[in-house]
Each structure stands twice: as C-alpha cells, then as structure tokens.
Design an enzyme around this catalytic site. Structure first.
Site, PDB file in Angstrom:
ATOM      1  N   HIS A  39      -0.713  -0.431 -11.089  1.00  0.00           N
ATOM      2  CA  HIS A  39      -0.810  -1.617 -10.421  1.00  0.00           C
ATOM      3  C   HIS A  39      -0.014  -2.395 -11.070  1.00  0.00           C
ATOM      4  CE1 HIS A  39      -4.709  -0.253  -8.633  1.00  0.00           C
ATOM      5  NE2 HIS A  39      -4.177  -0.118  -6.993  1.00  0.00           N
TER       6      HIS A  39
ATOM      7  N   LYS B 228     -16.733  -1.770   2.423  1.00  0.00           N
ATOM      8  CA  LYS B 228     -16.150  -0.802   1.472  1.00  0.00           C
ATOM      9  C   LYS B 228     -17.374  -1.040  -0.100  1.00  0.00           C
ATOM     10  CE  LYS B 228     -11.051   0.723   0.843  1.00  0.00           C
ATOM     11  NZ  LYS B 228     -10.527   0.654   0.176  1.00  0.00           N
TER      12      LYS B 228
ATOM     13  N   ARG C 276       2.929   5.714  -3.797  1.00  0.00           N
ATOM     14  CA  ARG C 276       3.258   7.029  -4.773  1.00  0.00           C
ATOM     15  C   ARG C 276       3.673   7.789  -4.245  1.00  0.00           C
ATOM     16  NH1 ARG C 276      -3.061   5.467  -5.730  1.00  0.00           N
ATOM     17  NH2 ARG C 276      -2.744   5.012  -3.541  1.00  0.00           N
TER      18      ARG C 276
ATOM     19  N   SER D 201      -7.389   4.409  -8.412  1.00  0.00           N
ATOM     20  CA  SER D 201      -8.500   3.741  -8.761  1.00  0.00           C
ATOM     21  C   SER D 201      -9.727   4.632  -8.430  1.00  0.00           C
ATOM     22  CB  SER D 201      -9.254   2.648  -7.927  1.00  0.00           C
ATOM     23  OG  SER D 201      -7.617   1.757  -8.288  1.00  0.00           O
TER      24      SER D 201
HETATM   25  P1  ADP Z   1      -6.208  -0.291  -1.231  1.00  0.00           P
HETATM   26  O1  ADP Z   1      -7.139  -0.590  -0.575  1.00  0.00           O
HETATM   27  O2  ADP Z   1      -5.031  -1.655  -0.140  1.00  0.00           O
HETATM   28  O3  ADP Z   1      -4.830   0.377  -0.741  1.00  0.00           O
HETATM   29  P2  ADP Z   1      -5.403  -0.523  -3.919  1.00  0.00           P
HETATM   30  O4  ADP Z   1      -6.392  -1.327  -5.441  1.00  0.00           O
HETATM   31  O5  ADP Z   1      -5.421   1.441  -3.439  1.00  0.00           O
HETATM   32  O6  ADP Z   1      -6.226  -0.872  -2.614  1.00  0.00           O
HETATM   33  O7  ADP Z   1      -3.536  -0.711  -3.546  1.00  0.00           O
HETATM   34  C1  ADP Z   1      -3.450  -1.769  -3.753  1.00  0.00           C
HETATM   35  C2  ADP Z   1      -1.732  -0.966  -3.881  1.00  0.00           C
HETATM   36  O8  ADP Z   1      -1.549   0.039  -4.472  1.00  0.00           O
HETATM   37  C3  ADP Z   1      -1.264  -0.345  -2.959  1.00  0.00           C
HETATM   38  O9  ADP Z   1      -0.167  -0.735  -2.471  1.00  0.00           O
HETATM   39  C4  ADP Z   1      -0.875   0.867  -3.170  1.00  0.00           C
HETATM   40  O10 ADP Z   1       0.041   1.958  -2.906  1.00  0.00           O
HETATM   41  C5  ADP Z   1      -0.369   0.448  -4.806  1.00  0.00           C
HETATM   42  N1  ADP Z   1      -1.132   1.355  -5.947  1.00  0.00           N
HETATM   43  C6  ADP Z   1      -2.197   2.176  -6.304  1.00  0.00           C
HETATM   44  N2  ADP Z   1      -2.526   2.917  -7.034  1.00  0.00           N
HETATM   45  C7  ADP Z   1      -0.860   2.427  -7.543  1.00  0.00           C
HETATM   46  C8  ADP Z   1      -0.365   3.451  -8.437  1.00  0.00           C
HETATM   47  N3  ADP Z   1      -0.991   4.535  -9.571  1.00  0.00           N
HETATM   48  N4  ADP Z   1       0.722   3.175  -8.821  1.00  0.00           N
HETATM   49  C9  ADP Z   1       2.172   2.252  -8.527  1.00  0.00           C
HETATM   50  N5  ADP Z   1       0.915   1.672  -7.017  1.00  0.00           N
HETATM   51  C10 ADP Z   1       0.040   1.992  -6.566  1.00  0.00           C
END
Ligand code: ADP
Length: 163
Positions: free
Chosen positions: A17, A41, A90, A128
C-alpha cells in the site's frame, strides 16, 4: 489542482500500500487515502486505528492526507473534489474484480476515472490478510509492514490472542 483518492480497507496497511501511496503522491498534487468503514467486514483494526497507522507511516509525504469514509468510493471522490480513484493491481486475480468495480463506478459517475498502478514486483505477493495470518502464528512480519505497523499488529495479538 490534480487530486486523487486511494480507497481501501488497509487492515492494516502494508509496504505494498505504501508503495502505491508514494507513487501516486509523485503523480498528483494531492492524494487522499480513504479508509473504508465497511460494516460487512470484521476488521482486526478499527477505522480510527487504521487511519492512525496510515497517518503515521505517510507522515514524511507532505501531499498525502488520510481520512475515513463510508459508502461509495465515487461519492467519496466527489466529496474530496477528486477526479481519480487510485487502485493497486497485484496479479491477474485482482483484475476481474477491479475491472468490474471500475466499470460500475464509471457508470455511476462519469466525472470520476479509475487509475491502476501495478504493484512493484517486490510487494506483488503481499496482502493484509496474509500478513495478519503470519503474525497470528508468530512469524516476523517486518519484511511486510513498516516497524510502526509491526508493533500495532503485535499489540493486537498479544491483547487478543484468540484473534
Ligand atoms: P480492498 O478491501 O478495497 O481491496 P485493500 O486494503 O486490500 O482494500 O487494498 C486497497 C488497494 O490496495 C487495492 O487497490 C489493492 O489492490 C491494493 N493493494 C493491496 N495490496 C497491495 C500490494 N501488495 N501492492 C500494491 N497494491 C496493493
């Protein structure tokens, strides 16, 4: 002024992130990271804790702000006066869902566009969920999340070992 929002759950924020935030901050005048308050969630961290974590790990990036929101990302974008929603991609597994969401948002709001940043290879595997799982079973997560987040995750699992 080109402003973008970066919405997500961020439960908790990882180096993946953070990489997207930094790169978006280099492209836009201002990036507003939006922590989604999603009642469906059951997150490890409260919305306030997730905002606090993101504020802490982005404090060296001056044009990044962090806030929470509920409801549709397009409405959050409009309320921020932003024309762009940033999402990170990703792997191919992200693609179908992200495309569907971007297209839905486009129908809902023609004045807002989604921009995808592809993950840096070194963080492509990070999520996450896997970070929490690893921490839950006592693994060292310092390669996945900044030191501040390591501490916060460890505190959680110490206080609440049942998860
Ligand atoms: P959501 O529940 O909206 O998917 P996340 O917190 O999992 O929320 O992810 C938010 C954004 O960050 C999404 O666009 C996701 O694809 C991106 N993201 C999550 N992990 C990574 C990573 N390791 N590298 C780049 N982008 C990521």
């Amino acid at each position: 002024m080109a402003r973008a929002i970066y919405p997500g759950s961020f439960d908790p924020a990882t180096y993946g992130h953070l990489d997207i935030i930094r790169r978006a901050a280099a492209l836009f005048d201002e990036v507003i990271v939006g922590v989604l308050n999603n009642s469906a969630k059951s997150p490890l961290f409260s919305v306030e804790e997730r905002v606090n974590i993101l504020e802490n790990i982005t404090k060296d990036v001056p044009n990044v702000a962090v806030t929470s929101f509920s409801g549709l990302s397009v409405n959050f974008a409009r309320s921020c006066n932003a024309k762009v929603i940033i999402r990170g991609l990703r792997a191919i597994t992200d693609f179908e869902y992200e495309l569907q969401m971007a297209q839905t948002n486009r129908v809902l709001a023609q004045d807002v566009d989604t921009m995808f940043l592809t993950t840096s290879l070194e963080y492509a595997y990070l999520s996450s969920t896997t970070v929490k799982e690893a921490a839950y079973f006592g693994a060292d997560i310092s390669k996945f999340v900044p030191e501040y987040v390591v501490r916060k995750v460890e505190e959680k699992y110490r206080r609440n070992p049942a998860g």
